[in-house]
Scaffold this motif. Structure first.
Motif, PDB file in Angstrom:
ATOM      1  N   MET A  39     -35.383 -17.151  36.287  1.00  0.00           N
ATOM      2  CA  MET A  39     -35.253 -16.458  35.243  1.00  0.00           C
ATOM      3  C   MET A  39     -35.812 -15.331  34.905  1.00  0.00           C
ATOM      4  SD  MET A  39     -32.554 -16.812  32.988  1.00  0.00           S
ATOM      5  CE  MET A  39     -32.318 -18.544  33.478  1.00  0.00           C
ATOM      6  N   GLU A  40     -36.063 -14.484  36.064  1.00  0.00           N
ATOM      7  CA  GLU A  40     -36.840 -13.244  36.276  1.00  0.00           C
ATOM      8  C   GLU A  40     -36.027 -12.123  36.258  1.00  0.00           C
ATOM      9  OE1 GLU A  40     -40.207 -11.268  39.205  1.00  0.00           O
ATOM     10  OE2 GLU A  40     -39.014 -13.249  39.737  1.00  0.00           O
ATOM     11  N   VAL A  41     -36.363 -11.134  35.838  1.00  0.00           N
ATOM     12  CA  VAL A  41     -35.626  -9.828  35.778  1.00  0.00           C
ATOM     13  C   VAL A  41     -35.984  -8.951  36.966  1.00  0.00           C
ATOM     14  CG1 VAL A  41     -35.016  -7.531  34.848  1.00  0.00           C
ATOM     15  CG2 VAL A  41     -35.094  -9.733  33.454  1.00  0.00           C
ATOM     16  N   VAL A  42     -35.427  -9.066  38.008  1.00  0.00           N
ATOM     17  CA  VAL A  42     -35.994  -8.368  39.261  1.00  0.00           C
ATOM     18  C   VAL A  42     -35.634  -6.746  39.119  1.00  0.00           C
ATOM     19  CG1 VAL A  42     -35.287  -7.899  41.765  1.00  0.00           C
ATOM     20  CG2 VAL A  42     -34.955 -10.292  40.527  1.00  0.00           C
ATOM     21  N   ARG A  43     -34.421  -6.338  38.315  1.00  0.00           N
ATOM     22  CA  ARG A  43     -34.062  -4.809  38.154  1.00  0.00           C
ATOM     23  C   ARG A  43     -33.462  -4.634  37.019  1.00  0.00           C
ATOM     24  NH1 ARG A  43     -30.749  -3.021  42.863  1.00  0.00           N
ATOM     25  NH2 ARG A  43     -29.092  -3.916  41.867  1.00  0.00           N
ATOM     26  N   ILE A  44     -34.144  -3.633  36.110  1.00  0.00           N
ATOM     27  CA  ILE A  44     -33.691  -3.209  35.030  1.00  0.00           C
ATOM     28  C   ILE A  44     -32.586  -2.145  35.182  1.00  0.00           C
ATOM     29  CG2 ILE A  44     -33.867  -1.811  32.887  1.00  0.00           C
ATOM     30  CD1 ILE A  44     -36.789  -3.257  32.889  1.00  0.00           C
ATOM     31  N   GLY A  45     -31.194  -2.216  34.695  1.00  0.00           N
ATOM     32  CA  GLY A  45     -30.110  -1.472  35.318  1.00  0.00           C
ATOM     33  C   GLY A  45     -29.040  -1.346  34.295  1.00  0.00           C
ATOM     34  N   THR A  46     -27.919  -1.290  34.784  1.00  0.00           N
ATOM     35  CA  THR A  46     -26.901  -0.899  34.019  1.00  0.00           C
ATOM     36  C   THR A  46     -26.425  -2.076  32.742  1.00  0.00           C
ATOM     37  OG1 THR A  46     -25.467   0.459  35.704  1.00  0.00           O
ATOM     38  CG2 THR A  46     -24.047  -0.745  33.899  1.00  0.00           C
ATOM     39  N   CYS A  47     -26.209  -1.702  31.777  1.00  0.00           N
ATOM     40  CA  CYS A  47     -26.020  -2.489  30.482  1.00  0.00           C
ATOM     41  C   CYS A  47     -27.255  -3.302  29.991  1.00  0.00           C
ATOM     42  CB  CYS A  47     -24.580  -3.395  30.684  1.00  0.00           C
ATOM     43  SG  CYS A  47     -23.325  -2.440  31.115  1.00  0.00           S
ATOM     44  N   TYR A  48     -28.306  -2.977  30.550  1.00  0.00           N
ATOM     45  CA  TYR A  48     -29.446  -3.853  30.155  1.00  0.00           C
ATOM     46  C   TYR A  48     -29.782  -4.394  28.966  1.00  0.00           C
ATOM     47  CZ  TYR A  48     -34.172  -5.924  30.774  1.00  0.00           C
ATOM     48  OH  TYR A  48     -35.378  -6.734  30.610  1.00  0.00           O
ATOM     49  N   GLU A  49     -29.543  -3.329  27.960  1.00  0.00           N
ATOM     50  CA  GLU A  49     -29.806  -3.444  26.507  1.00  0.00           C
ATOM     51  C   GLU A  49     -28.597  -4.472  25.967  1.00  0.00           C
ATOM     52  OE1 GLU A  49     -26.532  -0.547  26.490  1.00  0.00           O
ATOM     53  OE2 GLU A  49     -28.038  -1.258  27.761  1.00  0.00           O
ATOM     54  N   LEU A  50     -27.550  -4.596  26.451  1.00  0.00           N
ATOM     55  CA  LEU A  50     -26.429  -5.537  26.040  1.00  0.00           C
ATOM     56  C   LEU A  50     -26.645  -7.056  26.795  1.00  0.00           C
ATOM     57  CD1 LEU A  50     -23.377  -3.115  26.695  1.00  0.00           C
ATOM     58  CD2 LEU A  50     -24.454  -3.631  24.583  1.00  0.00           C
ATOM     59  N   ILE A  51     -27.260  -6.750  27.865  1.00  0.00           N
ATOM     60  CA  ILE A  51     -27.523  -8.016  28.550  1.00  0.00           C
ATOM     61  C   ILE A  51     -28.893  -8.727  27.959  1.00  0.00           C
ATOM     62  CG2 ILE A  51     -28.479  -9.140  30.671  1.00  0.00           C
ATOM     63  CD1 ILE A  51     -26.789  -6.924  32.209  1.00  0.00           C
ATOM     64  N   SER A  52     -29.694  -7.875  27.550  1.00  0.00           N
ATOM     65  CA  SER A  52     -30.903  -8.564  26.952  1.00  0.00           C
ATOM     66  C   SER A  52     -30.379  -8.981  25.400  1.00  0.00           C
ATOM     67  CB  SER A  52     -31.970  -7.156  26.578  1.00  0.00           C
ATOM     68  OG  SER A  52     -32.389  -6.846  27.833  1.00  0.00           O
ATOM     69  N   ASP A  53     -29.542  -8.360  24.728  1.00  0.00           N
ATOM     70  CA  ASP A  53     -29.104  -9.051  23.435  1.00  0.00           C
ATOM     71  C   ASP A  53     -28.525 -10.121  23.617  1.00  0.00           C
ATOM     72  OD1 ASP A  53     -28.797  -8.066  20.445  1.00  0.00           O
ATOM     73  OD2 ASP A  53     -26.794  -8.561  21.042  1.00  0.00           O
ATOM     74  N   ILE A  54     -27.585 -10.399  24.581  1.00  0.00           N
ATOM     75  CA  ILE A  54     -26.926 -11.768  25.018  1.00  0.00           C
ATOM     76  C   ILE A  54     -28.024 -12.595  25.085  1.00  0.00           C
ATOM     77  CG2 ILE A  54     -25.462 -12.868  26.484  1.00  0.00           C
ATOM     78  CD1 ILE A  54     -23.886 -10.517  26.763  1.00  0.00           C
ATOM     79  N   MET A  55     -28.877 -12.658  25.784  1.00  0.00           N
ATOM     80  CA  MET A  55     -29.991 -13.426  26.292  1.00  0.00           C
ATOM     81  C   MET A  55     -30.819 -13.833  25.077  1.00  0.00           C
ATOM     82  SD  MET A  55     -29.870 -13.921  29.720  1.00  0.00           S
ATOM     83  CE  MET A  55     -31.503 -14.079  30.550  1.00  0.00           C
ATOM     84  N   ALA A  56     -31.063 -12.838  24.218  1.00  0.00           N
ATOM     85  CA  ALA A  56     -31.740 -13.171  22.915  1.00  0.00           C
ATOM     86  C   ALA A  56     -31.011 -13.842  21.864  1.00  0.00           C
ATOM     87  CB  ALA A  56     -32.357 -11.852  22.317  1.00  0.00           C
TER      88      ALA A  56
END
Length: 242
Positions: free
Chosen positions: A197-214
């Motif tokens: 559950m480690e982020v290897v690379r911050i990239g496209t749609c990261y803010e949307l993915i982060s919001d889904i995870m949170a």
């Protein structure tokens, strides 16, 4: 002039790949340089001037991901929430089935250069064109591997005219579909290792993915330091610098 013929162009890529060549493909997250044979992949590796620790990723679809990757129930729910429910692109890093026909077709040296431990990276939701190509290769049991079509360290390219000449010279076919969908991110795909559950690379749609995870899973991903601080998005590079 007119609409792109996705099926015909995908067939051209398939024929090039299965003949041992390399091709530049349009993806939603930018242009990628892909191949199947070890010789063509090595040619791309040299042209990109990649460091030895850099890995190939498998270009996939959601279907291929489900067949190849081995995830726990919660981890699969997270991937599904991002890629199916939200329809976002994601590079999934996870343990894999080495006996799957597509994986078993990868030559041993190439597989070693495409895996870390027991994990394999696969791009899911790369866009309609990539899905069409992978549909062909998947049915034929042919692996499709590669990375962004650029010299290492120069950033993802979102127009063919921005791809450097050594990369163009290393491929046998270029499919030009103009400016790519997620060009405003100016990065490649977001990559998450679901075994840790480690982020290897911050990239496209990261803010949307982060919001889904949170919001849906109570998992807080690291904050994006921004492109000025971390242009590539690779968090391990930031750790090395710090």
């Amino acid at each position: 002039m007119g609409r792109y013929d996705i099926q015909a162009d995908a067939k051209r890529v398939f024929e090039t790949i299965t003949a041992g060549g390399a091709a530049i493909l349009p993806g939603d997250i930018g242009y990628g340089a892909c191949a199947s044979s070890s010789e063509a992949l090595q040619r791309l590796f040299v042209a990109k001037r990649r460091a030895p620790h850099k890995r190939h990723a498998m270009v996939g679809t959601y279907e291929l991901h489900r067949e190849v990757h081995v995830l726990g129930g919660r981890e699969q729910e997270i991937v599904d929430a991002i890629t199916v429910d939200a329809g976002l692109p994601l590079a999934v890093v996870a343990p894999f089935r080495a006996d799957h026909p597509v994986v078993a077709a990868v030559e041993s040296g190439t597989l070693a250069a495409s895996t870390v431990g027991d994990t394999l990276a696969m791009l899911v939701n790369g866009g309609r064109f990539q899905d069409e190509v992978v549909g062909l290769t998947h049915r034929a049991g042919v692996p499709l591997l590669g990375s962004s079509a650029n010299l290492t360290g120069t950033g993802t390219k979102f127009r063919v005219e921005d791809i450097q000449q050594p990369i163009l010279d290393a491929v046998d076919l270029v499919i030009d579909y103009g400016l790519r969908k997620y060009h405003h991110y100016r990065r490649s795909s977001t990559m998450i290792d679901f075994s840790t559950m480690e982020v290897v690379r911050i990239g496209t749609c990261y803010e949307l993915i982060s919001d889904i995870m949170a919001c849906q899973f109570g998992i807080r991903l690291p904050a994006d330091p921004g492109r000025d601080v971390l242009p590539s998005g690779h968090l391990r590079e930031q750790t090395a610098v710090n």
